[in-house]
Write a protein that holds these residues in place. Structure first.
Motif, PDB file in Angstrom:
ATOM      1  N   UNK A  96       0.840  -1.190   0.000  1.00  0.00           N
ATOM      2  CA  UNK A  96       0.000   0.000   0.000  1.00  0.00           C
ATOM      3  C   UNK A  96       0.879   1.244   0.000  1.00  0.00           C
ATOM      4  N   UNK A  97       0.589   2.164  -0.905  1.00  0.00           N
ATOM      5  CA  UNK A  97       1.327   3.418  -0.981  1.00  0.00           C
ATOM      6  C   UNK A  97       0.391   4.549  -0.572  1.00  0.00           C
ATOM      7  N   UNK A  98       0.690   5.180   0.539  1.00  0.00           N
ATOM      8  CA  UNK A  98      -0.133   6.286   1.050  1.00  0.00           C
ATOM      9  C   UNK A  98       0.457   7.608   0.604  1.00  0.00           C
ATOM     10  N   UNK A  99      -0.381   8.461   0.023  1.00  0.00           N
ATOM     11  CA  UNK A  99       0.082   9.728  -0.536  1.00  0.00           C
ATOM     12  C   UNK A  99      -0.724  10.877   0.068  1.00  0.00           C
ATOM     13  N   UNK A 100      -0.118  11.730   0.886  1.00  0.00           N
ATOM     14  CA  UNK A 100      -0.818  12.924   1.378  1.00  0.00           C
ATOM     15  C   UNK A 100      -1.128  13.868   0.215  1.00  0.00           C
ATOM     16  N   UNK A 101      -2.332  14.427   0.213  1.00  0.00           N
ATOM     17  CA  UNK A 101      -2.732  15.306  -0.883  1.00  0.00           C
ATOM     18  C   UNK A 101      -2.402  16.751  -0.552  1.00  0.00           C
ATOM     19  N   UNK A 102      -2.373  17.572  -1.581  1.00  0.00           N
ATOM     20  CA  UNK A 102      -2.062  18.992  -1.435  1.00  0.00           C
ATOM     21  C   UNK A 102      -3.205  19.816  -2.026  1.00  0.00           C
ATOM     22  N   UNK A 103      -3.366  21.006  -1.506  1.00  0.00           N
ATOM     23  CA  UNK A 103      -4.323  21.970  -2.041  1.00  0.00           C
ATOM     24  C   UNK A 103      -5.730  21.378  -2.154  1.00  0.00           C
ATOM     25  N   UNK A 104      -6.142  20.641  -1.120  1.00  0.00           N
ATOM     26  CA  UNK A 104      -7.454  20.015  -1.138  1.00  0.00           C
ATOM     27  C   UNK A 104      -8.533  21.018  -0.751  1.00  0.00           C
ATOM     28  N   UNK A 105      -9.605  21.038  -1.512  1.00  0.00           N
ATOM     29  CA  UNK A 105     -10.738  21.914  -1.218  1.00  0.00           C
ATOM     30  C   UNK A 105     -11.843  21.105  -0.555  1.00  0.00           C
ATOM     31  N   UNK A 106     -12.702  21.759   0.189  1.00  0.00           N
ATOM     32  CA  UNK A 106     -13.756  21.075   0.942  1.00  0.00           C
ATOM     33  C   UNK A 106     -15.113  21.155   0.266  1.00  0.00           C
ATOM     34  N   UNK A 107     -16.087  20.481   0.908  1.00  0.00           N
ATOM     35  CA  UNK A 107     -17.455  20.521   0.438  1.00  0.00           C
ATOM     36  C   UNK A 107     -17.771  19.576  -0.696  1.00  0.00           C
ATOM     37  N   UNK A 108     -17.120  18.406  -0.743  1.00  0.00           N
ATOM     38  CA  UNK A 108     -17.320  17.489  -1.872  1.00  0.00           C
ATOM     39  C   UNK A 108     -17.908  16.148  -1.433  1.00  0.00           C
ATOM     40  N   UNK A 109     -18.506  16.097  -0.269  1.00  0.00           N
ATOM     41  CA  UNK A 109     -19.078  14.845   0.199  1.00  0.00           C
ATOM     42  C   UNK A 109     -20.275  14.454  -0.672  1.00  0.00           C
ATOM     43  N   UNK A 110     -20.284  13.205  -1.117  1.00  0.00           N
ATOM     44  CA  UNK A 110     -21.368  12.702  -1.950  1.00  0.00           C
ATOM     45  C   UNK A 110     -21.216  13.013  -3.426  1.00  0.00           C
ATOM     46  N   UNK A 111     -20.188  13.766  -3.797  1.00  0.00           N
ATOM     47  CA  UNK A 111     -19.982  14.105  -5.208  1.00  0.00           C
ATOM     48  C   UNK A 111     -19.213  13.003  -5.929  1.00  0.00           C
ATOM     49  N   UNK A 112     -19.418  12.949  -7.234  1.00  0.00           N
ATOM     50  CA  UNK A 112     -18.685  12.004  -8.068  1.00  0.00           C
ATOM     51  C   UNK A 112     -17.413  12.683  -8.564  1.00  0.00           C
ATOM     52  N   UNK A 113     -16.271  12.134  -8.165  1.00  0.00           N
ATOM     53  CA  UNK A 113     -14.983  12.714  -8.503  1.00  0.00           C
ATOM     54  C   UNK A 113     -14.193  11.736  -9.385  1.00  0.00           C
ATOM     55  N   UNK A 114     -13.171  12.260 -10.028  1.00  0.00           N
ATOM     56  CA  UNK A 114     -12.330  11.451 -10.912  1.00  0.00           C
ATOM     57  C   UNK A 114     -10.876  11.575 -10.501  1.00  0.00           C
ATOM     58  N   UNK A 115     -10.228  10.435 -10.277  1.00  0.00           N
ATOM     59  CA  UNK A 115      -8.802  10.412  -9.970  1.00  0.00           C
ATOM     60  C   UNK A 115      -8.031  10.128 -11.251  1.00  0.00           C
ATOM     61  N   UNK A 116      -7.112  11.029 -11.591  1.00  0.00           N
ATOM     62  CA  UNK A 116      -6.224  10.839 -12.742  1.00  0.00           C
ATOM     63  C   UNK A 116      -4.819  10.535 -12.245  1.00  0.00           C
ATOM     64  N   UNK A 117      -4.222   9.478 -12.813  1.00  0.00           N
ATOM     65  CA  UNK A 117      -2.858   9.078 -12.445  1.00  0.00           C
ATOM     66  C   UNK A 117      -2.004   9.130 -13.699  1.00  0.00           C
ATOM     67  N   UNK A 118      -0.942   9.918 -13.669  1.00  0.00           N
ATOM     68  CA  UNK A 118      -0.007  10.030 -14.793  1.00  0.00           C
ATOM     69  C   UNK A 118       1.418   9.870 -14.282  1.00  0.00           C
ATOM     70  N   UNK A 119       2.346   9.693 -15.225  1.00  0.00           N
ATOM     71  CA  UNK A 119       3.752   9.487 -14.885  1.00  0.00           C
ATOM     72  C   UNK A 119       4.596  10.618 -15.454  1.00  0.00           C
ATOM     73  N   UNK A 120       5.620  10.989 -14.714  1.00  0.00           N
ATOM     74  CA  UNK A 120       6.523  12.041 -15.173  1.00  0.00           C
ATOM     75  C   UNK A 120       7.625  11.463 -16.047  1.00  0.00           C
ATOM     76  N   UNK A 121       8.229  10.329 -15.653  1.00  0.00           N
ATOM     77  CA  UNK A 121       9.369   9.776 -16.399  1.00  0.00           C
ATOM     78  C   UNK A 121       9.300   8.261 -16.526  1.00  0.00           C
ATOM     79  N   UNK A 122       8.102   7.705 -16.576  1.00  0.00           N
ATOM     80  CA  UNK A 122       7.964   6.267 -16.682  1.00  0.00           C
ATOM     81  C   UNK A 122       8.308   5.766 -18.074  1.00  0.00           C
TER      82      UNK A 122
END
Length: 465
Positions: A96-122
């Motif tokens: 398991x890789x745990x990643x603390x997030x940055x610049x998180x905004x509030x008020x999104x409970x129950x919303x449908x969100x999208x996680x995008x994962x990209x690579x810098x030098x893969x």
């Protein structure tokens, strides 16, 4: 008003908001290597107001991959909700890789969100992959779940969901309206007091006035009954009151050896966790067991002297409460010995104790009524109470219960009462507002039912004694 304000101040932030962690699906396969031109997209429904951490299950194929993953959480309008970066160098393989997030905004409970994962030098042979699956793990069981939001790799749909867990802060809706609710209850309380005073002036009798009158008239008798029950319990006992200290401690020592050594329990602060459950269960068992024979055991008094019959089970319950107070002393001692941090939230402990008393007394009234008409109740209750003990999380974690049975499992009132006590003592924070409402509900409903059955049946007691 004083209790309302004091409760809110003592409860603190734990009452207003808490940490929520979403469940992760079980791994089944891995995605293709995440290269510089690869885009992974996973849609999910946020269970928290503000995301603080993302956890992914990934693999580097046993290599030291020098790359950086970019994680971006987008809302329905494509706006960035949170972002994070993960340096893959030195990451453990298939972990398991745990990643603390940055610049998180509030008020999104129950919303449908999208996680995008990209690579810098893969690059091929020098990149990581992420696990995905289509089942959720619940203890020893795996439950098939519908893939409502499948994983997308470079625009191609993959049957399964990313092994993703989202952790964040969630504000409780009930806490937002705490002061409004308390103000409304205060108004209702004032109206109730006015109605009581008006009924007393007009000479109108009601149940509350009769109970208050009986409490005043038979106060001395109740005191004597409590003293009699307390002295009778320790009559001719060498240890006497000391047994109230030793009983929970000795039980905890036996269970601790069994479940921490033989069965390898991994519960955090297991001694305090175990002793809290033992103290609550011992009180419930003692109250119900003593109330069971409170009417049949006082036949001589009931058939000769008029006394409100609920005085007998009530005196037994109050006597057991004295023993509960004594049992809490070893609990505090074990907390100090195990280094458990004592916080101001321990002042909220009277609430679950009161709920435990009301629930136990309600069950005691019901059992006392049944015992008069059906003497085999005491034998049946011995079997039922043993089954009830194993259905209560005293020495095991409730998380081992399969998900499909949790709703039924949580119908056990002791589950909610013990849970609040453990959160206050072990975690040192306040539970969520819903926990207090559930705890009050599961205590008052049995009390009401027990009192109703007892009141309906008490006039026929003398015919069966």
């Amino acid at each position: 008003m004083i209790l309302t304000v004091a409760f809110r101040l003592v409860a603190g932030e734990g009452f207003e908001s808490g940490t929520v962690t979403s469940q992760m699906v079980r791994e089944k396969a891995v995605t293709p290597e995440i290269l510089t031109n690869t885009v992974l997209e996973q849609v999910f429904v946020s269970e928290c107001d503000r995301i603080t951490e993302l956890t992914l299950l990934g693999t580097n194929y046993g290599k030291n991959v020098d790359d950086e993953l970019r994680l971006t959480v987008l809302d329905g309008d494509g706006q960035t909700v949170a972002s994070a970066g993960l340096n893959t160098a030195g990451l453990p393989d298939s972990s398991l890789w745990s990643i603390p997030v940055e610049n998180s905004t509030g008020g999104h409970r129950g919303e449908m969100l999208t996680l995008q994962v990209t690579s810098v030098a893969g690059s091929t042979g020098n990149a990581v992959s992420l696990f995905y699956g289509d089942t959720v793990s619940a203890g020893k069981y795996e439950l098939d779940i519908p893939v409502e939001h499948p994983l997308s790799v470079d625009g191609d749909t993959v049957t399964g969901q990313l092994c993703l867990s989202v952790r964040g802060e969630s504000r409780y809706p009930l806490a937002r309206y705490y002061w409004h609710t308390m103000a409304a209850l205060l108004v209702l309380l004032l109206l109730f007091c006015w109605w009581m005073i008006d009924s007393d002036r007009r000479g109108r009798s009601n149940l509350i006035l009769r109970l208050l009158s009986a409490a005043t008239r038979y106060r001395f008798l109740l005191k004597q009954l409590v003293q009699r029950d307390f002295k009778t319990k320790y009559k001719r006992s060498i240890l006497g009151v000391l047994w109230s200290f030793m009983n929970p401690l000795l039980t905890m020592m036996v269970m601790y050896i069994v479940f921490s050594t033989l069965f390898k329990s991994n519960i955090v602060n297991f001694p305090v966790y175990l002793l809290t459950g033992i103290v609550c269960w011992n009180f419930f068992s003692e109250v119900t067991g003593s109330c069971l024979t409170s009417i049949t055991g006082n036949t001589a008094l009931i058939t000769k002297v008029y006394v409100p019959k609920y005085m007998y089970p009530l005196s037994r319950a109050i006597s057991s409460t004295v023993n509960l107070g004594l049992s809490l002393i070893p609990l505090v001692i074990v907390m100090l010995l195990t280094g458990t941090r004592l916080t101001v939230r321990i002042l909220l402990l009277p609430f679950p104790i009161l709920c435990l008393f009301l629930f136990s007394f309600g069950m005691g009234l019901l059992l006392a009524s049944m015992m008069v008409f059906f003497r085999d109740t005491q034998f049946l209750w011995g079997v039922i109470s043993m089954l009830w003990m194993y259905l209560t999380p005293i020495f095991y974690d409730a998380e081992i219960i399969p998900v499909q049975y949790m709703t039924l499992y949580k119908m056990n009132p002791l589950y909610h009462i013990i849970r609040i006590m453990r959160i206050l003592l072990i975690n040192g924070v306040s539970p969520e507002p819903k926990a207090y409402l559930l705890c009050a509900a599961v205590s008052l409903i049995p009390l009401f039912l027990g009192a109703l059955v007892f009141k309906k049946a008490q006039d026929r007691f003398v015919l069966y004694l």
